[in-house]
Structures are given as structure tokens and as C-alpha cells.
Design a protein around this motif. Structure first.
Motif, PDB file in Angstrom:
ATOM      1  N   ASN A 144      22.089  63.002  13.757  1.00  0.00           N
ATOM      2  CA  ASN A 144      22.980  63.693  13.945  1.00  0.00           C
ATOM      3  C   ASN A 144      22.660  64.531  15.037  1.00  0.00           C
ATOM      4  OD1 ASN A 144      25.977  64.564  15.558  1.00  0.00           O
ATOM      5  ND2 ASN A 144      27.223  64.891  13.703  1.00  0.00           N
ATOM      6  N   ASP A 196      19.835  68.998   5.263  1.00  0.00           N
ATOM      7  CA  ASP A 196      21.479  68.520   5.761  1.00  0.00           C
ATOM      8  C   ASP A 196      21.441  67.070   5.539  1.00  0.00           C
ATOM      9  OD1 ASP A 196      23.800  68.229   6.493  1.00  0.00           O
ATOM     10  OD2 ASP A 196      23.273  68.551   7.986  1.00  0.00           O
ATOM     11  N   SER A 248      26.993  66.701   2.054  1.00  0.00           N
ATOM     12  CA  SER A 248      27.925  66.692   2.271  1.00  0.00           C
ATOM     13  C   SER A 248      28.956  65.109   1.494  1.00  0.00           C
ATOM     14  CB  SER A 248      28.352  66.815   3.843  1.00  0.00           C
ATOM     15  OG  SER A 248      30.046  66.266   3.775  1.00  0.00           O
ATOM     16  N   SER A 265      32.189  64.581   2.719  1.00  0.00           N
ATOM     17  CA  SER A 265      33.633  63.556   3.851  1.00  0.00           C
ATOM     18  C   SER A 265      32.810  62.537   4.338  1.00  0.00           C
ATOM     19  CB  SER A 265      32.802  64.962   4.492  1.00  0.00           C
ATOM     20  OG  SER A 265      33.337  66.238   4.433  1.00  0.00           O
ATOM     21  N   LYS A 266      31.727  61.910   3.998  1.00  0.00           N
ATOM     22  CA  LYS A 266      31.359  60.665   5.140  1.00  0.00           C
ATOM     23  C   LYS A 266      31.377  59.847   3.817  1.00  0.00           C
ATOM     24  CE  LYS A 266      31.269  63.906   8.631  1.00  0.00           C
ATOM     25  NZ  LYS A 266      30.525  63.868   9.945  1.00  0.00           N
ATOM     26  N   ARG A 289      37.100  69.002   1.813  1.00  0.00           N
ATOM     27  CA  ARG A 289      36.178  69.922   1.833  1.00  0.00           C
ATOM     28  C   ARG A 289      35.051  70.207   0.415  1.00  0.00           C
ATOM     29  NH1 ARG A 289      35.262  68.970   5.473  1.00  0.00           N
ATOM     30  NH2 ARG A 289      33.836  70.842   6.110  1.00  0.00           N
ATOM     31  N   GLY A 339      30.366  70.384   3.711  1.00  0.00           N
ATOM     32  CA  GLY A 339      29.215  69.951   4.158  1.00  0.00           C
ATOM     33  C   GLY A 339      28.683  71.711   5.026  1.00  0.00           C
ATOM     34  N   THR A 340      29.982  72.335   5.982  1.00  0.00           N
ATOM     35  CA  THR A 340      29.491  72.684   6.858  1.00  0.00           C
ATOM     36  C   THR A 340      29.382  73.826   6.046  1.00  0.00           C
ATOM     37  OG1 THR A 340      30.515  71.594   8.369  1.00  0.00           O
ATOM     38  CG2 THR A 340      30.677  74.022   8.733  1.00  0.00           C
ATOM     39  N   TYR A 390      24.881  62.127   5.633  1.00  0.00           N
ATOM     40  CA  TYR A 390      25.422  60.518   5.359  1.00  0.00           C
ATOM     41  C   TYR A 390      24.787  59.288   4.527  1.00  0.00           C
ATOM     42  CZ  TYR A 390      27.064  62.649   9.864  1.00  0.00           C
ATOM     43  OH  TYR A 390      28.073  63.299  10.991  1.00  0.00           O
TER      44      TYR A 390
HETATM   45  N1  PLP Z   1      25.727  68.025   8.665  1.00  0.00           N
HETATM   46  C1  PLP Z   1      25.971  67.228   9.764  1.00  0.00           C
HETATM   47  C2  PLP Z   1      25.018  66.775  10.013  1.00  0.00           C
HETATM   48  C3  PLP Z   1      26.952  66.814  10.001  1.00  0.00           C
HETATM   49  O1  PLP Z   1      26.801  65.393  11.011  1.00  0.00           O
HETATM   50  C4  PLP Z   1      28.071  67.399   9.550  1.00  0.00           C
HETATM   51  C5  PLP Z   1      29.717  66.727   9.436  1.00  0.00           C
HETATM   52  O2  PLP Z   1      30.443  66.192  10.763  1.00  0.00           O
HETATM   53  C6  PLP Z   1      27.967  67.298   8.225  1.00  0.00           C
HETATM   54  C7  PLP Z   1      26.843  68.628   7.952  1.00  0.00           C
HETATM   55  C8  PLP Z   1      29.005  68.602   7.372  1.00  0.00           C
HETATM   56  O3  PLP Z   1      30.754  67.977   6.964  1.00  0.00           O
HETATM   57  P1  PLP Z   1      31.805  68.349   6.353  1.00  0.00           P
HETATM   58  O4  PLP Z   1      31.965  70.108   6.707  1.00  0.00           O
HETATM   59  O5  PLP Z   1      32.189  67.804   7.070  1.00  0.00           O
HETATM   60  O6  PLP Z   1      31.302  67.912   5.303  1.00  0.00           O
END
Ligand code: PLP
Length: 394
Positions: free
Chosen positions: A180, A208, A240, A242-243, A251, A100-101, A211
Motif C-alpha cells: 500500500n 507490516d 492487522s 481489519s481487512k 481495532r 494494525g496501526t 492484507y
Molecule cells: N498497514 C497498512 C499498510 C495499512 O494499509 C493499514 C490500513 O490501512 C494498516 C497497516 C493498519 O490498519 P488498521 O489500524 O485499521 O488495522
């Protein structure tokens, strides 16, 4: 040339991880880093992901390059997951990114490329990586009020008042669900008011969503993104995996650009591929392939959804237990917000001094702004945390 580097500030969350690891006390509690943990403190590989990996190992016969925007099947699967049928597929350009980053970084670069004067409006507070990437890219940003320190909910009047300053072409960054670091979220009526403001001003939303499935459910958590994407002419969505797929280190993420019509979509798709090419060329494939396999196989998908729901309900149960315990100990409802917040985080809304006291006197580690990772708790540690919160006088 290396002598030109200046020491960088230490990442506060990573230094918290180190301090926790070095703390010899039994019963210490880690509510710092933003990773899901089960009741045993583990971050497991999800069942459906493990099954997909096995299948992939058996079936994959090449590791050759895929495409600059990643596998179109991944884009289709993720567009389905995030946007459902809310927007015509023909108006969405999408590219896989490293997490997601990576999607956020590519989105900001896309904005810069399109309009060097665009300002990015970010919630106060927001995920610190948003502003650090904007700083790094030299992009202007403006904070809008978001968290109400009294109620620990959203300061919606403050937010709307600050967003009145947006101009056409500015970007408004919004967390699709499970904000977040606060855990406080808009309801759908408030989202509609934000949409109306965006349409009145011509500002462009960037969502963004990291979650989905951790808050009120997979569909419910996507409702805001769907409302926004279907109501404005243009928007960006950084998602993202990831979660919700538990594939942090693979990634896996995606950037979507929704435009008013299909002819613009072609140009957007080319631009997303171009930006990937400049920054890292081909995006990582392994995680994206697993996600595609899980989402497109009925049995794997049902199992993934069931496990994700267990994760979500587990965190919700911990929230309710903590709010209940604090109500009992404090004899008041002032901690009720913990059960209202959604996602992995809640901002307790206390001072750095109190956060420090929780660490030194009770071995409870949370981020300095009092963000707690609810998934760092279990049924046994909730009463310990509640007692400590009351003890230090929050
Ligand atoms: N956006 C928010 C608000 C997040 O908290 C996170 C991860 O902590 C991400 C994006 C992106 O996560 P990642 O790059 O690990 O997929």
C-alpha cells in the motif's frame, strides 16, 4: 494551553471522502478510502464474524480485564495464521494491539526503547501513517526506492542499492504482501535477496502485514513473512485483522517480536506488555475474541476462508477486467501492470493533474498520488473508468 495548537494539515483521503459525498453527479466512482467494498459498494460483516458474535453474545459472562498483552489464545491463533510453523513458538513474543496501526506504533516504540539511534528504512512510497508516526515519535527514517514509475512494478535494483546503506541495528520496514499504496510486490526470489542483505548487514526487518488473503491467498501472502522470520535472528511483525476479517472498527491487531532464543522471548514478552500498559493498558478484546473464535472453530474458519477467497477473487477479476478493457481501448499492453498488482490498491502512476481531471471531468475519485482502491469498482464501473483513463490521456 490550547492556544498553542497549530492547525494540522487536512488528511487528503478524508477530504476526498467529503468531496465525493458532496458531489451531486450520478455515476461518480469512489476509489479513494482504503476499505473493501463489494459489488454493491457495501463493506459487509463477514458471515463467520457475525456467527462468532452471536455465539459470543450467548456465551460471554464477563467483561472484566483480560491481560496486558491480550488473550494468549489470540496470540496463538494469529501466530498460526501469519507465521504457521515457520518459527518455534518459544521464540515469539506477542501482544494484542488496537488495530494494525497500534501494532506499528508499539513496534516503533519498542525499537526506540531498544536503540534510540536506530533508523527506520521505509519504501518510497509507503503507507503515509508509517512516516507520520515516525515523525511524531521523533524517529529518524530513510526512504528506499521501491516503485518504478516506468513499469509500475518494483524498482528492485534501486531498492537493493538503497538498502546497502543500512547499518547493523537499523530497521527495514517491509510490507508483507499487497503493498500500500502501489500494489507492486517482490517475488520470493527477491525476498530471499532482501533476507541475504539483512543477514549481511545486521539490519532488522519489520514486516507490516495488513492484507493477508487479499493477494494470492492466505498461505501465499504469508510466505514472505515466514521466509524472513525463519531466516533472520530477530524481527518484528505488525499484523492487522481489519481487512481480512472485515472488523475495521473493532481495532484488532497484533505485534510479534521474533528473537533468536527462548530466554530473550521472556524479556520481549514483558516489554510488549509494559509498552501496552504505558500507552493504553489493556488492548481491545472484542475483535480479538472474534478472530480467535473464527480461527479455532473448524466450521467458522472454513466459512471465513471461503468468503475471504470470494473477496480476493472478486478483486482479481476486476483487475483483469480493467487491464483487458484498457488494452482494448489503448491498443497496447501498457496497463498490464494492473493485473500484475496484488491487494486492494494499484498506483496508476500518473500526475496529480490527471487525477484532478478524472475527478472534475469524470467524477472519479482517487488519491492524489493516483492510488486506486480496486474494491471501489464493479463490473459496470470498470469500462467507465477505463474510458475515462484513456480520455484524460493517461
Ligand atoms: N498497514 C497498512 C499498510 C495499512 O494499509 C493499514 C490500513 O490501512 C494498516 C497497516 C493498519 O490498519 P488498521 O489500524 O485499521 O488495522
Amino acid at each position: 494551553m490550547f492556544e498553542n495548537f497549530k492547525p494540522l494539515p487536512v488528511d487528503s483521503i478524508l477530504s476526498l471522502v467529503k468531496a465525493f459525498r458532496e458531489d451531486p453527479r450520478d455515476g461518480k466512482i469512489d476509489l479513494g478510502v482504503g476499505v473493501y467494498k463489494n459489488a454493491d459498494g457495501l463493506t459487509p460483516v463477514m458471515r463467520a464474524v457475525k456467527a462468532a458474535e452471536k455465539k459470543l453474545w450467548e456465551q460471554e459472562d464477563s467483561k472484566s480485564y483480560v491481560a496486558l498483552a491480550g488473550d494468549p489464545a489470540f496470540s496463538d491463533a494469529m501466530i498460526g495464521l501469519v507465521l504457521g510453523e515457520s518459527v518455534a513458538r518459544g521464540s515469539i513474543a506477542a501482544a494484542a494491539t488496537p488495530g494494525g496501526t497500534g501494532a506499528i506504533r508499539q513496534a516503533f516504540e519498542l525499537v526506540k526503547l531498544a536503540n534510540a539511534n536506530a533508523r527506520v528504512f521505509v519504501s518510497n512510497p509507503t503507507w503515509p501513517n508509517h512516516t507520520s508516526i515516525l515523525d511524531y515519535l521523533g524517529m529518524e527514517y530513510v526512504a528506499y526506492r521501491y516503485f518504478d514509475a516506468e513499469t509500475r512494478g518494483v524498482d528492485f535494483d534501486g531498492m537493493m542499492a538503497d538498502l546497502k546503506d543500512v547499518k547493523a541495528g537499523d530497521i527495514v520496514l517491509l510490507h508483507g504482501c499487497c503493498h500500500n499504496p502501489t500494489g507492486a510486490n517482490l517475488n520470493l526470489t527477491q525476498w530471499q535477496a532482501v533476507v541475504d542483505l539483512l543477514n549481511e548487514t545486521g539490519a532488522i526487518p519489520m514486516i507490516d502485514i495488513a492484507y493477508q488473503g487479499f493477494g494470492d491467498g492466505l498461505e501465499e501472502d504469508a510466505a514472505a513473512a515466514r521466509l524472513v522470520a525463519s531466516s533472520v535472528p530477530e524481527c518484528l511483525i505488525a499484523a492487522s485483522c481489519s481487512k481480512n476479517f472485515g472488523i475495521y472498527r473493532e481495532r484488532t491487531g497484533i505485534l510479534m517480536a521474533v528473537s533468536a532464543d527462548a530466554s530473550q522471548q521472556v524479556l520481549n514478552q514483558q516489554t510488549l506488555a509494559f509498552l501496552n500498559r504505558q500507552n493504553f493498558s489493556f488492548p481491545p478484546d472484542h475483535g480479538a475474541r472474534l478472530v480467535t473464535m473464527v480461527l479455532s472453530d473448524a466450521e467458522l474458519c472454513a466459512d471465513w476462508k471461503a468468503e475471504l477467497e470470494e473477496v480476493r477473487l472478486g478483486m482479481l477479476g476486476l483487475r483483469e477486467q480493467l487491464a483487458g478493457e484498457l488494452q482494448r481501448l489503448s491498443g497496447s499492453d501498457r496497463f498490464g501492470f494492473l493485473a500484475q498488482h496484488r491487494g486492494m490498491f494499484s498506483r496508476l502512476g500518473t500526475t496529480p493533474d490527471m487525477v484532478e481531471k478524472l475527478k472534475t471531468e469524470h467524477g472519479i475519485y482517487m488519491v492524489g498520488d493516483s492510488r486506486m482502491n480496486i474494491a471501489g469498482l464493479n463490473a459496470q464501473s470498470v469500462p467507465i473508468l477505463a474510458k475515462a483513463i484513456i480520455d484524460v490521456g493517461v
